[in-house]
Design a protein around this motif. Structure first.
Motif, PDB file in Angstrom:
ATOM      1  N   PRO A   3      11.290   2.019 -12.985  1.00 25.15           N
ATOM      2  CA  PRO A   3      10.124   2.648 -13.372  1.00 25.15           C
ATOM      3  C   PRO A   3       9.752   3.878 -12.458  1.00 25.15           C
ATOM      4  O   PRO A   3       9.935   3.674 -11.407  1.00 25.15           O
ATOM      5  CB  PRO A   3       9.022   1.566 -13.064  1.00 25.15           C
ATOM      6  N   ALA A   4       9.234   4.862 -13.237  1.00 30.74           N
ATOM      7  CA  ALA A   4       9.135   6.034 -12.440  1.00 30.74           C
ATOM      8  C   ALA A   4       7.401   6.024 -11.940  1.00 30.74           C
ATOM      9  O   ALA A   4       6.809   7.110 -12.050  1.00 30.74           O
ATOM     10  CB  ALA A   4       9.100   7.241 -13.405  1.00 30.74           C
ATOM     11  N   LEU A   5       7.083   5.052 -11.467  1.00 26.28           N
ATOM     12  CA  LEU A   5       5.693   4.878 -11.001  1.00 26.28           C
ATOM     13  C   LEU A   5       5.359   5.609  -9.707  1.00 26.28           C
ATOM     14  O   LEU A   5       6.231   5.327  -8.757  1.00 26.28           O
ATOM     15  CB  LEU A   5       5.390   3.595 -10.860  1.00 26.28           C
ATOM     16  N   ILE A   6       4.365   6.497  -9.668  1.00 21.78           N
ATOM     17  CA  ILE A   6       3.972   7.231  -8.524  1.00 21.78           C
ATOM     18  C   ILE A   6       2.513   7.102  -8.077  1.00 21.78           C
ATOM     19  O   ILE A   6       1.650   6.798  -9.092  1.00 21.78           O
ATOM     20  CB  ILE A   6       4.132   8.551  -8.771  1.00 21.78           C
ATOM     21  N   LYS A  24       0.964  -1.126  -0.181  1.00 21.97           N
ATOM     22  CA  LYS A  24      -0.103  -0.034  -0.047  1.00 21.97           C
ATOM     23  C   LYS A  24       0.959   1.477  -0.018  1.00 21.97           C
ATOM     24  O   LYS A  24       1.742   1.343   0.818  1.00 21.97           O
ATOM     25  CB  LYS A  24      -0.961   0.180   1.117  1.00 21.97           C
ATOM     26  N   LEU A  25       0.741   2.125  -0.828  1.00 20.98           N
ATOM     27  CA  LEU A  25       1.470   3.512  -0.983  1.00 20.98           C
ATOM     28  C   LEU A  25       0.402   4.498  -0.853  1.00 20.98           C
ATOM     29  O   LEU A  25      -0.693   4.692  -1.399  1.00 20.98           O
ATOM     30  CB  LEU A  25       2.193   3.579  -2.623  1.00 20.98           C
ATOM     31  N   ARG A  46       6.577   7.364  -4.480  1.00 22.49           N
ATOM     32  CA  ARG A  46       7.244   6.699  -5.827  1.00 22.49           C
ATOM     33  C   ARG A  46       7.545   4.926  -5.404  1.00 22.49           C
ATOM     34  O   ARG A  46       7.783   4.963  -4.175  1.00 22.49           O
ATOM     35  CB  ARG A  46       8.532   7.292  -6.083  1.00 22.49           C
ATOM     36  N   LEU A  47       6.963   3.976  -6.364  1.00 26.00           N
ATOM     37  CA  LEU A  47       7.361   2.762  -6.005  1.00 26.00           C
ATOM     38  C   LEU A  47       8.650   2.411  -5.988  1.00 26.00           C
ATOM     39  O   LEU A  47       9.127   1.522  -4.965  1.00 26.00           O
ATOM     40  CB  LEU A  47       6.355   1.954  -6.869  1.00 26.00           C
ATOM     41  N   PHE A  48       9.343   2.671  -6.756  1.00 31.41           N
ATOM     42  CA  PHE A  48      10.927   2.294  -7.226  1.00 31.41           C
ATOM     43  C   PHE A  48      11.972   3.367  -6.748  1.00 31.41           C
ATOM     44  O   PHE A  48      11.713   4.421  -7.666  1.00 31.41           O
ATOM     45  CB  PHE A  48      11.196   1.738  -8.355  1.00 31.41           C
ATOM     46  N   CYS A  49      12.702   3.208  -6.116  1.00 28.85           N
ATOM     47  CA  CYS A  49      13.868   4.348  -5.919  1.00 28.85           C
ATOM     48  C   CYS A  49      15.328   3.727  -6.328  1.00 28.85           C
ATOM     49  O   CYS A  49      15.973   4.456  -6.143  1.00 28.85           O
ATOM     50  CB  CYS A  49      13.935   4.724  -4.519  1.00 28.85           C
ATOM     51  N   LEU A  66       2.988  -7.265  -6.024  1.00 27.67           N
ATOM     52  CA  LEU A  66       4.305  -6.889  -6.495  1.00 27.67           C
ATOM     53  C   LEU A  66       5.090  -8.065  -6.399  1.00 27.67           C
ATOM     54  O   LEU A  66       5.339  -8.727  -5.351  1.00 27.67           O
ATOM     55  CB  LEU A  66       4.782  -5.605  -5.890  1.00 27.67           C
ATOM     56  N   LYS A  67       5.707  -8.512  -7.591  1.00 27.55           N
ATOM     57  CA  LYS A  67       6.709  -9.513  -7.726  1.00 27.55           C
ATOM     58  C   LYS A  67       7.992  -9.094  -8.229  1.00 27.55           C
ATOM     59  O   LYS A  67       7.973  -8.430  -9.482  1.00 27.55           O
ATOM     60  CB  LYS A  67       6.046 -10.722  -8.619  1.00 27.55           C
ATOM     61  N   THR A  68       9.035  -9.379  -7.724  1.00 30.88           N
ATOM     62  CA  THR A  68      10.284  -8.926  -8.167  1.00 30.88           C
ATOM     63  C   THR A  68      11.336  -9.983  -8.190  1.00 30.88           C
ATOM     64  O   THR A  68      11.226 -10.897  -7.358  1.00 30.88           O
ATOM     65  CB  THR A  68      11.162  -7.604  -7.344  1.00 30.88           C
TER      66      THR A  68
END
Length: 226
Positions: free
Chosen positions: A198-201, A152-153, A158-161, A211-213
């Motif tokens: 990714p620049a996802l916000i 949860k954001l 931003r999701l990825f830094c 989210l799977k990484t």
């Protein structure tokens, strides 16, 4: 069949561009997100069961991962309402059905052979959530190849830094996200190759996402057949 089968490229499916198609089983439809193979395939899909529909007993070489998105999914007589996460290892078998109807997110033939855990997690249970680095996280699975969680954001976060070294895959469960290419609504599926950032916000109101990484690293990528 090859669909979004090049894991070195971005892949995006948003609800407005998705189409439900019939599966071989009456009452069961699917949206194919990525796929290598025909009916016995390495696949990522949204699957929708009409009320009172079922599959016969079958096995899953390469395992199966399920997130119940709506309704109630029944496996071998046990009910799993919306929010349950299931993970069945390589070689397992089951008989899935739904009395009231259900929609699930499914990943097939994407587990390593030495994974042997059966996992059942109720993501509606607040005790499964933890506050970490200013976000709420519900861990679902982790090993040396991949990590899976619900996140949860807050709005504007931003999701990825940093770059995702082993790639990343997202399903938006609630809310919207944005990046320079546009806005992604609830139900959007996005996949990013290793090394991308990714620049996802999170958009107004915040988001909840799957989210799977790590699973798209070429050295550990499973279920990709010649």
């Amino acid at each position: 069949m090859l669909l979004n089968a090049d894991f070195t490229k971005h892949a995006v499916v948003i609800p407005d561009n998705a189409q439900w198609t019939c599966s071989p089983q009456p009452g069961v439809e699917r949206i194919m997100l990525d796929r290598i193979g025909h009916e016995q395939a390495r696949a990522t899909s949204l699957v929708r069961y009409a009320p009172h529909s079922e599959f016969p007993m079958h096995s899953h070489p390469g395992g199966e991962e399920i997130l119940v998105l709506s309704g109630t999914f029944t496996e071998n007589g046990t009910d799993y309402p919306s929010g349950w996460y299931l993970r069945n290892p390589d070689g397992s078998s089951h008989q899935p059905s739904s009395h009231e109807g259900t929609t699930i997110f499914v990943k097939l033939r994407q587990m390593v052979k030495n994974e042997n855990q059966f996992i059942r997690i109720d993501t509606n249970d607040s005790s499964n959530w933890h506050r970490m680095t200013q976000r709420d996280i519900c861990p679902l699975y982790s090993d040396n190849m991949e990590s899976v969680a619900l996140i949860k954001l807050a709005a504007g976060e931003r999701l990825f830094c940093s770059p995702v070294s082993g790639g990343a895959e997202i399903l938006l469960l609630e809310g919207e996200m944005t990046d320079p290419n546009g806005i992604y609504p609830k139900g959007s599926w996005l996949r990013f190759p290793p090394g991308d950032m990714p620049a996802l916000i999170a958009y107004a109101g915040g988001v909840t996402l799957y989210l799977k990484t790590g699973h798209l690293n070429p050295a550990t990528l499973t279920g990709v057949f010649p």
